[in-house]
Design a protein around this motif. Structure first.
Motif, mmCIF file in Angstrom:
data_model
loop_
_atom_site.group_PDB
_atom_site.id
_atom_site.type_symbol
_atom_site.label_atom_id
_atom_site.label_comp_id
_atom_site.label_asym_id
_atom_site.label_seq_id
_atom_site.Cartn_x
_atom_site.Cartn_y
_atom_site.Cartn_z
ATOM 1 N N ALA A 294 -12.147 -9.511 7.078
ATOM 2 C CA ALA A 294 -11.504 -8.369 7.741
ATOM 3 C C ALA A 294 -12.055 -7.054 7.228
ATOM 4 C CB ALA A 294 -9.991 -8.442 7.533
ATOM 5 N N LEU A 295 -12.432 -7.015 5.935
ATOM 6 C CA LEU A 295 -13.031 -5.794 5.382
ATOM 7 C C LEU A 295 -14.476 -5.627 5.823
ATOM 8 C CD1 LEU A 295 -11.620 -5.978 1.730
ATOM 9 C CD2 LEU A 295 -10.792 -4.559 3.626
ATOM 10 N N LEU A 296 -15.166 -6.742 6.078
ATOM 11 C CA LEU A 296 -16.570 -6.659 6.462
ATOM 12 C C LEU A 296 -16.751 -6.346 7.934
ATOM 13 C CD1 LEU A 296 -18.011 -9.732 4.491
ATOM 14 C CD2 LEU A 296 -18.276 -7.309 3.926
ATOM 15 N N SER A 297 -15.983 -7.024 8.782
ATOM 16 C CA SER A 297 -16.150 -6.838 10.227
ATOM 17 C C SER A 297 -14.877 -7.237 10.938
ATOM 18 C CB SER A 297 -17.325 -7.687 10.734
ATOM 19 O OG SER A 297 -17.413 -7.631 12.147
ATOM 20 N N THR A 298 -14.571 -6.533 12.006
ATOM 21 C CA THR A 298 -13.386 -6.863 12.814
ATOM 22 C C THR A 298 -13.755 -7.703 14.022
ATOM 23 O OG1 THR A 298 -13.651 -4.778 14.035
ATOM 24 C CG2 THR A 298 -12.193 -4.771 12.094
ATOM 25 N N ASP A 299 -15.046 -7.955 14.225
ATOM 26 C CA ASP A 299 -15.490 -8.704 15.404
ATOM 27 C C ASP A 299 -15.578 -10.198 15.144
ATOM 28 O OD1 ASP A 299 -15.718 -6.311 16.744
ATOM 29 O OD2 ASP A 299 -17.830 -6.038 16.161
ATOM 30 N N VAL A 300 -15.353 -10.618 13.894
ATOM 31 C CA VAL A 300 -15.467 -12.024 13.546
ATOM 32 C C VAL A 300 -14.107 -12.697 13.711
ATOM 33 C CG1 VAL A 300 -16.060 -13.676 11.731
ATOM 34 C CG2 VAL A 300 -17.323 -11.515 11.931
ATOM 35 N N VAL A 301 -14.106 -13.835 14.385
ATOM 36 C CA VAL A 301 -12.876 -14.602 14.602
ATOM 37 C C VAL A 301 -12.705 -15.575 13.433
ATOM 38 C CG1 VAL A 301 -11.656 -16.190 16.132
ATOM 39 C CG2 VAL A 301 -13.153 -14.412 17.094
ATOM 40 N N VAL A 302 -11.587 -15.459 12.724
ATOM 41 C CA VAL A 302 -11.294 -16.323 11.579
ATOM 42 C C VAL A 302 -10.148 -17.242 11.939
ATOM 43 C CG1 VAL A 302 -10.676 -16.420 9.137
ATOM 44 C CG2 VAL A 302 -12.080 -14.521 9.996
ATOM 45 N N ARG A 303 -10.344 -18.521 11.646
ATOM 46 C CA ARG A 303 -9.307 -19.501 11.926
ATOM 47 C C ARG A 303 -9.121 -20.377 10.694
ATOM 48 N NH1 ARG A 303 -9.967 -24.064 16.493
ATOM 49 N NH2 ARG A 303 -11.831 -24.347 15.209
ATOM 50 N N VAL A 304 -7.894 -20.426 10.167
ATOM 51 C CA VAL A 304 -7.573 -21.248 9.000
ATOM 52 C C VAL A 304 -6.845 -22.484 9.515
ATOM 53 C CG1 VAL A 304 -6.401 -21.378 6.782
ATOM 54 C CG2 VAL A 304 -7.441 -19.205 7.534
ATOM 55 N N VAL A 305 -7.530 -23.612 9.515
ATOM 56 C CA VAL A 305 -6.934 -24.861 9.981
ATOM 57 C C VAL A 305 -6.033 -25.455 8.916
ATOM 58 C CG1 VAL A 305 -7.443 -27.193 10.838
ATOM 59 C CG2 VAL A 305 -8.918 -25.268 11.477
ATOM 60 N N HIS A 306 -6.504 -25.405 7.678
ATOM 61 C CA HIS A 306 -5.731 -25.988 6.573
ATOM 62 C C HIS A 306 -6.017 -25.188 5.316
ATOM 63 C CE1 HIS A 306 -3.854 -28.846 3.915
ATOM 64 N NE2 HIS A 306 -4.999 -29.066 3.267
#
Length: 440
Positions: A294-306
């Motif tokens: 989030a600090l590096l880029s706002t265009d990257v989609v992050v998904r935490v599965v587990h």
């Protein structure tokens, strides 16, 4: 057409070879012994047959009633032609005729004074046949024993050689993984010296030569980068003093790029020296990745599965993530996705994928691959990421997603995928760590 490759161990190859040679020798010796014994017993039977017919001749010629004794016959019409020829020549003799029943017929004949022929015919049977059967049985048992003994000896010899080769291969694998302190010759051990020790000595010599060359190249690279750091820093400082304008921006941009390159080269040299150690902290991997990205880029989609807690070095992990995202942003295409699942982090873009050379050989410094993905870089970003992963005791793998229109595990199509596998156990103070098995 794919060739069928059969994999067998040295132990079984040696066992089969010894068993085959033993079987050939046993069969050859058995045949020789069988034939020699048969010939000897047949000769003895012919001699006995001749003695009997001579005794019958004396009885016949001295007897008044001329009655043949001992089962002899006078002028037997079944007399073999070879004996008939001898009788016409007034010569005595014996003959062995092979019978269709498999039992030889023994003949002996002598010419009489009155022109008749006295002959004796019997079969090679009785005690002689029993002796031959016992001999054949003993030869078969001996041959089978030789074959099984050869197999056991082959397993013993081949097993020892196979163990030494496996130890040598394992030691060479440790050397290939960067553990240059392992010596192949010490690993195989053993009291008896053979060609395996020569191979181990050659591998150790090759390892030493390669290590010396790599170390020399690393020192040269580090020295050059270190010497360039001061003038590049001065150049960047001087560029800041230039008056505002497009030329000044170009100079500052190129000076900053040169400084980044020098710092990257120095970092690669430190990673190659295997002197880097991780400063471990317990972190929640999914939360850490989400916050840093989030600090590096706002265009990257992050998904935490587990979510999972890991013991790792946050600074080095952040460096790996930054390099992977920078590579995806520079050479891939949006959207860029990051997936955290337990101890596994995946970075995916939707560009044209990694070059075949990178997938086959891994990242290499100053080799950028195809122009469609890395033609403008220096090949240091992924090299640094892979080196930092080794310090963390992790694995960094690269692959391409399936072509357009083909379903992939992520539910998308196309693009490059970099996967970081963090270890279950943190590295030790010496930098060693248990190797993490990769899924198929």
């Amino acid at each position: 057409m794919k060739r069928l490759v059969l994999r067998t161990g040295v132990r079984w190859k040696i066992s089969i070879a010894i068993a085959a040679v033993g079987a050939l020798i046993a069969v050859a010796l058995s045949l020789v012994v069988h034939n020699a014994a048969r010939v000897s017993m047949l000769d003895n039977a012919r001699d006995v047959q001749m003695d009997r017919v001579l005794l019958a001749q004396r009885w016949y010629e001295t007897s008044k009633n001329k009655d043949p004794r001992f089962n002899t016959k006078v002028n037997d019409p079944a007399l073999p032609k070879d004996l008939q020829k001898l009788m016409r020549e007034k010569r005595r003799g014996s003959y062995v005729a092979e019978s269709h029943r498999g039992t030889p017929d023994i003949w002996a004949a002598v010419p009489l004074a009155n022109g008749d022929v006295l002959s004796l015919h019997s079969q090679f049977a009785g005690r002689s046949a029993t002796v031959m059967k016992d001999l054949d049985r003993a030869l078969i048992i001996g041959s089978v024993s030789v074959v099984f003994g050869g197999c056991a000896l082959g397993v013993l010899i081949g097993g020892q050689l196979s163990r030494r080769l496996r130890k040598a291969a394992a030691a060479a694998g440790h050397v290939a993984q960067g553990n240059t302190g392992v010596r192949v010759r010490d690993a195989i051990g053993g009291v008896v010296r053979d060609e395996t020790d020569d191979l181990a000595r050659a591998v150790d010599a090759l390892t030493d030569a390669l290590n010396e060359r790599i170390e020399a190249e690393r020192r040269v690279t580090a020295d050059i980068a270190h010497e360039l750091r001061t003038p590049v820093t001065g150049l960047l400082t001087a560029a800041e003093l230039l008056p505002p304008g497009r030329p000044s921006e170009l100079v500052r941009d190129r000076a900053q790029a040169m400084r980044t390159l020098v710092e990257d080269v120095l970092e690669v040299a430190r990673l190659d020296s295997a002197s880097e150690r991780a400063e471990l902290q317990e972190i929640a991997l999914g939360e850490f990745v989400s916050r840093r990205i989030a600090l590096l880029s706002t265009d990257v989609v992050v998904r935490v599965v587990h979510e999972s807690w890991v013991s790792t070095d946050p600074r080095r992990l952040e460096r790996i993530l930054f390099n992977l995202l920078a590579n995806a942003a520079k050479y891939g295409a949006a959207p860029i996705e990051v997936t955290v699942e337990g101890r596994v982090v995946r970075v995916r873009d939707h560009g044209r994928g990694f070059p075949e050379e990178l997938l086959r050989e891994g990242p290499s410094r100053f080799r950028t691959g195809a122009s469609d993905r890395a033609g403008t870089g220096h090949g240091l970003g992924l090299t640094i990421a892979a080196g930092q992963a080794r310090v963390l005791g992790a694995r960094l793998t690269f692959r391409n997603a399936a072509p357009e229109g083909t379903e992939t595990p992520l539910g998308q199509s196309g693009g490059a995928i970099a996967v970081l596998w963090l270890p279950e156990h943190a590295p030790t103070n010496t930098g060693s760590f248990p190797m993490m098995p990769l899924p198929h």
